[in-house]
Design a protein around this motif. Structure first.
Motif, PDB file in Angstrom:
ATOM      1  N   ASP A  27       0.810  -1.224   0.000  1.00 30.45           N
ATOM      2  CA  ASP A  27       0.000   0.000   0.000  1.00 30.45           C
ATOM      3  C   ASP A  27       0.847   1.280   0.000  1.00 30.45           C
ATOM      4  O   ASP A  27       0.707   2.141   0.877  1.00 30.45           O
ATOM      5  N   ASP A  29       0.639   3.906  -1.819  1.00 27.99           N
ATOM      6  CA  ASP A  29      -0.151   5.140  -1.959  1.00 27.99           C
ATOM      7  C   ASP A  29      -0.527   5.699  -0.592  1.00 27.99           C
ATOM      8  O   ASP A  29      -0.382   6.895  -0.337  1.00 27.99           O
ATOM      9  N   GLU A  30      -1.012   4.850   0.278  1.00 24.90           N
ATOM     10  CA  GLU A  30      -1.420   5.283   1.621  1.00 24.90           C
ATOM     11  C   GLU A  30      -0.206   5.720   2.438  1.00 24.90           C
ATOM     12  O   GLU A  30      -0.270   6.671   3.207  1.00 24.90           O
ATOM     13  N   LEU A  31       0.907   5.042   2.245  1.00 23.34           N
ATOM     14  CA  LEU A  31       2.120   5.378   2.975  1.00 23.34           C
ATOM     15  C   LEU A  31       2.593   6.792   2.632  1.00 23.34           C
ATOM     16  O   LEU A  31       2.934   7.572   3.518  1.00 23.34           O
ATOM     17  N   LEU A  33       0.767   9.249   0.693  1.00 22.29           N
ATOM     18  CA  LEU A  33      -0.269  10.279   0.666  1.00 22.29           C
ATOM     19  C   LEU A  33      -1.078  10.374   1.958  1.00 22.29           C
ATOM     20  O   LEU A  33      -1.694  11.395   2.219  1.00 22.29           O
ATOM     21  N   GLY A  34      -1.073   9.316   2.748  1.00 20.88           N
ATOM     22  CA  GLY A  34      -1.846   9.297   3.988  1.00 20.88           C
ATOM     23  C   GLY A  34      -1.090   9.955   5.127  1.00 20.88           C
ATOM     24  O   GLY A  34       0.003  10.495   4.958  1.00 20.88           O
ATOM     25  N   ASP A  35      -1.668   9.906   6.275  1.00 19.40           N
ATOM     26  CA  ASP A  35      -1.070  10.483   7.471  1.00 19.40           C
ATOM     27  C   ASP A  35      -0.350   9.369   8.228  1.00 19.40           C
ATOM     28  O   ASP A  35      -0.769   8.948   9.297  1.00 19.40           O
ATOM     29  N   SER A  36       0.732   8.881   7.648  1.00 19.09           N
ATOM     30  CA  SER A  36       1.451   7.746   8.205  1.00 19.09           C
ATOM     31  C   SER A  36       2.602   8.209   9.090  1.00 19.09           C
ATOM     32  O   SER A  36       3.361   9.099   8.718  1.00 19.09           O
TER      33      SER A  36
END
Length: 50
Positions: A27, A29-31, A33-36
Motif C-alpha cells: 500500500d 499510496d497510503e504510505l 499520501l496518507g497520514d502515516s
C-alpha cells in the motif's frame, strides 16, 4: 549486503510511490499520501520536491 537499485530521483509523490511499489512495499499510496507515522520527510516540507 544487497545493493540498492539506481532508479533516479523522485520528483513527485507519484515517483516515490512507484519506487516503493517496485520494492514491494504494501500500500505505497497510503504510505506516501496518507497520514502515516512511518514516513519521515527530511530536508523540507512534505510533498515538495526540488
Amino acid at each position: 549486503m544487497a545493493s540498492i537499485p539506481s532508479w533516479g530521483a523522485a520528483f513527485s509523490d507519484a515517483d516515490l510511490i512507484e519506487f516503493l511499489r517496485r520494492i514491494e512495499i504494501p500500500d505505497p499510496d497510503e504510505l506516501v499520501l496518507g497520514d502515516s507515522g512511518v514516513m519521515a520527510w527530511q530536508g523540507g516540507r512534505p510533498h515538495q520536491y526540488e
